[in-house]
Design a protein around this motif. Structure first.
Motif, mmCIF file in Angstrom:
data_model
loop_
_atom_site.group_PDB
_atom_site.id
_atom_site.type_symbol
_atom_site.label_atom_id
_atom_site.label_comp_id
_atom_site.label_asym_id
_atom_site.label_seq_id
_atom_site.Cartn_x
_atom_site.Cartn_y
_atom_site.Cartn_z
ATOM 1 N N MET A 162 0.813 -1.092 -0.006
ATOM 2 C CA MET A 162 0.006 -0.075 -0.056
ATOM 3 C C MET A 162 0.915 1.203 0.008
ATOM 4 O O MET A 162 0.514 2.316 -0.523
ATOM 5 N N LEU A 202 -8.402 0.916 -1.552
ATOM 6 C CA LEU A 202 -6.989 0.341 -1.729
ATOM 7 C C LEU A 202 -7.103 -0.834 -0.628
ATOM 8 O O LEU A 202 -6.268 -1.899 -1.327
ATOM 9 N N ILE A 203 -7.671 -0.798 0.459
ATOM 10 C CA ILE A 203 -7.554 -2.068 1.311
ATOM 11 C C ILE A 203 -8.054 -3.510 0.382
ATOM 12 O O ILE A 203 -7.666 -4.553 0.450
ATOM 13 N N PHE A 224 -6.423 5.485 10.403
ATOM 14 C CA PHE A 224 -5.906 6.040 9.211
ATOM 15 C C PHE A 224 -6.764 7.541 8.882
ATOM 16 O O PHE A 224 -6.063 8.660 8.755
ATOM 17 N N ASN A 225 -7.864 7.255 8.863
ATOM 18 C CA ASN A 225 -8.891 8.268 8.640
ATOM 19 C C ASN A 225 -8.621 9.529 9.605
ATOM 20 O O ASN A 225 -8.651 10.712 9.186
ATOM 21 N N GLN A 233 0.848 4.218 -2.918
ATOM 22 C CA GLN A 233 0.457 5.501 -2.736
ATOM 23 C C GLN A 233 1.558 6.394 -3.254
ATOM 24 O O GLN A 233 1.308 7.396 -3.818
ATOM 25 N N ALA A 282 -6.750 10.626 0.011
ATOM 26 C CA ALA A 282 -6.049 9.519 0.414
ATOM 27 C C ALA A 282 -6.969 8.655 1.198
ATOM 28 O O ALA A 282 -7.069 7.470 1.373
ATOM 29 N N ALA A 283 -7.688 9.505 2.297
ATOM 30 C CA ALA A 283 -8.604 8.934 3.340
ATOM 31 C C ALA A 283 -9.523 8.345 2.733
ATOM 32 O O ALA A 283 -9.974 7.110 2.841
ATOM 33 N N ASN A 286 -10.016 7.089 -0.305
ATOM 34 C CA ASN A 286 -9.704 5.957 -1.366
ATOM 35 C C ASN A 286 -9.026 4.882 -0.510
ATOM 36 O O ASN A 286 -8.836 3.790 -1.210
ATOM 37 N N MET A 287 -8.724 4.919 0.733
ATOM 38 C CA MET A 287 -7.984 4.099 1.523
ATOM 39 C C MET A 287 -8.767 2.564 1.604
ATOM 40 O O MET A 287 -8.340 1.538 1.366
ATOM 41 N N TYR A 314 -7.952 1.078 9.482
ATOM 42 C CA TYR A 314 -8.531 2.051 8.404
ATOM 43 C C TYR A 314 -9.236 3.184 9.189
ATOM 44 O O TYR A 314 -9.094 4.466 8.506
ATOM 45 N N ALA A 373 -5.574 11.297 9.083
ATOM 46 C CA ALA A 373 -5.544 12.185 7.939
ATOM 47 C C ALA A 373 -6.262 13.384 8.464
ATOM 48 O O ALA A 373 -5.828 14.609 7.886
#
Lengths: 291, 318
Positions: free
Chosen positions: B105, B253-254, B299-300, B109, B246-247, B249-250, B296, B303
């Motif tokens: 990942m 992406l996962i 991460f959010n 990115q 990015a947040a 689309n995470m 997840y 961000a």
């Protein structure tokens, strides 16, 4: 009326028209093909195992089992679209209902709904769908197998549950912003009932925003369905595009066309849905800017 | 105090979301149409089954068993993989596979940013011109192509036909750095192209908006160089959009990494999840998915906090 529609069509760009055309074609195939075609999609052409496109009347070639790829794809269109439309339709209806009500009522109920949506959305949608399918498609008894219809039903159910918070949150956000507008306050001060305000003022304004995202959601569901098939828990026996792809990937080195064609079908459909969703969103933005 | 309050409130929501989503998974396990204990120990004696039921806290009610599970989970005690005869713990699988997925990942990115930043700025500068229209339309299409579709195309064309890159296996960086990168090119490209496309689109809109802003005109009239304006006045607010994107689309992406790992036979976290699914390791699966969700959410929130640091304008409104 007809000329108005034509005028509207001419305003669209070429990619948008192509997207509409493609969706119309596969929609038609999904409805008509299983009725008109009497041949079995699993008919085995014993003399044409794994032949390439344009050989012996097989437009898209055959796979190593001797199945005609074009016929399988056309046949699979119905289930693929059915899964997507049902999941987004039912999930969107339930999500919008919850979202609009909680956004309109506000207060504690809204806070709870918001946290529940966040919790479900905190699991990436494919992972959530996987977990749901894994649990729900388990046979009650170790020795018995799960019927194909149940597998399809479970996939639809899982994807519906995935869609609910996605569209629910959109509906909630739109309701929150629309219910603050002057005309809603005006309607309230004139003594309009809550149900009237919801139906006449909130729903007509919120639904277009939900529609735009719903088109994107159809794309998401089709990709998710394909991914589930690739992970071995999707719709069984090559009955959807994802399932055909999953079955074809093992022979990818020898018969790459078995992988190409389902990919093209899936990609074109997803691109078309995104394009239309994007067009709806842009026209909404323009309308917003005017108001 | 004033500044800490919103952060505290966010942390509260974060905790609530984590507890709710893991509780939700716990409930899901109870929804199994069959008895979990019978599934794991189909030929066990009643005593063995009762013992297992106690270890899995299935003899308690939903809430108690959830909190017992969560306590163990936090301490890293996630049970064992039953299919291996109990020899391997879930935690050992997590520590083995999670770093691989995180590396993929991270590379994805980086790749997406390397493509998106120059393209985004370029298309913004040439907004409305032909080159912008071509690039923007191509990117919109690229962002809609499912990553597994791209992966299969790359495998067939670049991997099998041209034989430029290997299409299977994972090689650790320590074992052989060159092979490590070579093996990750195709997976990261199939994941990164869609991501890069959506970043570019957002960056383009942002840069166009920023270029019209008063402070850019001001900076230009002060006589600052173009590159200086671009870096300090245009790119800083635009990077907020990138963080948000990015947040957003995470999650995709996962999910994408999960599928891509299975296509390229990379023994990462997604591979473990698929394996646990196929072998019906529900105990392990619960922890795997819980880890995904927690990662997840964290991460959010990170961000979100970073956005506050990068863009001072949003600090007050949060």
């Amino acid at each position: 009326m007809k000329s108005g529609l034509w005028k509207k069509m001419r305003r669209f760009s070429i990619p948008t028209l192509l997207s509409i055309a493609w969706l119309a074609i596969i929609g038609l195939i999904a409805i008509v093909y299983p009725i008109l075609s009497s041949t079995d999609p699993k008919f085995v052409y014993e003399n044409d195992l794994g032949v390439g496109p344009f050989t012996n009347g097989h437009l898209f070639g055959t796979d190593t089992n001797g199945y005609d790829i074009l016929r399988e794809l056309l046949h699979g269109t119905r289930l693929t679209l059915l899964v997507a439309v049902v999941a987004v339709g039912v999930g969107g209806a339930i999500g919008s209902l919850i979202g609009i009500l909680s956004g309109y009522v506000r207060g504690k109920i809204d806070a709870v709904v918001n946290i529940i949506f966040s919790a479900v959305l905190s699991i990436p949608n494919l992972v959530l769908a996987l977990a749901l399918v894994a649990v729900l498609a388990t046979a009650p008894d170790v020795n018995s197998t799960v019927s194909n219809w149940r597998k399809v039903f479970v996939v639809v159910l899982a994807l519906t549950i995935v869609i609910i918070p996605i569209l629910g949150r959109i509906a909630r956000g739109a309701t929150l912003s629309w219910s603050n507008r002057e005309f809603v306050t005006a309607a309230k001060s004139m003594g309009a009932k809550n149900s009237t305000i919801l139906w006449k003022h909130i729903v007509p304004n919120v639904l277009p925003a939900v529609m735009a995202i719903a088109f994107l959601a159809v794309g998401v569901v089709i990709v998710a369905e394909g991914s589930l098939s690739l992970l071995g828990v999707g719709i069984p026996d090559g009955n959807s595009w994802g399932a055909i792809l999953a079955a074809g990937r093992n022979d990818m080195e020898y018969t790459p066309h078995v992988v190409y064609f389902p990919i093209i079908f899936i990609a074109l459909t997803v691109i078309s849905c995104n394009q239309i969703g994007d067009v709806i969103r842009q026209s909404l933005d323009r309308r917003e800017a005017r108001i | 105090m004033n500044r800490a309050l919103p952060i505290l409130r966010r942390l509260g929501t974060l905790l609530a979301v984590i507890v709710l989503s893991t509780f939700f998974l716990s409930c899901l396990l109870r929804l199994l149409p069959t008895d979990l204990v019978d599934m794991i120990l189909s030929f066990g004696t009643p005593e063995e089954k009762a013992a297992l039921r106690r270890t899995l806290y299935l003899d308690r009610d939903v809430f108690t068993s959830y909190f017992m599970w969560f306590k163990d989970f936090i301490r890293g005690d996630m049970g064992i993989i039953y299919g291996t005869g109990g020899g391997e713990t879930v935690w050992s699988h997590v520590t083995r596979s999670l770093p691989i997925s995180l590396i993929i990942m991270l590379y994805t990115q980086i790749l997406a940013l390397v493509i998106a930043v120059p393209l985004g700025i370029f298309t913004a500068y040439r907004a409305g011109k032909k080159s912008d229209r071509i690039i923007s339309n191509t990117l919109f299409t690229a962002s809609s192509v499912p990553n597994f579709a791209l992966a299969f195309l790359l495998i067939i064309v670049v991997g099998v036909k041209l034989k430029w890159f290997p299409t299977l296996e994972y090689i650790g960086f320590k074992d052989d750095p060159f092979q490590h990168f070579k093996h990750l090119v195709l997976p990261c490209v199939s994941l990164g192209v869609g991501l890069a496309a959506s970043y570019t689109r957002l960056l383009r809109t942002d840069v166009i908006a920023a270029l019209k802003d008063d402070y850019v005109t001001m900076a230009a009239s002060k006589g600052l160089s173009d590159s200086r304006i671009l870096l300090t006045h245009v790119f800083r607010p635009a990077s907020v959009t990138l963080l948000t994107a990015a947040a957003l689309n995470m999650g995709a992406l996962i999910g994408g990494t999960l599928v891509i790992e299975n296509i390229f036979a990379i023994p990462g976290f997604g591979f473990e999840i698929a394996y646990a699914l196929a072998t019906k390791e529900f105990v392990a699966l619960q922890s795997f998915i819980a880890i995904t969700a927690i990662g997840y959410v964290i991460f959010n929130v990170t961000a979100d906090l970073l956005i506050g640091i990068v863009d001072p304008r949003t600090r007050g409104s949060r």
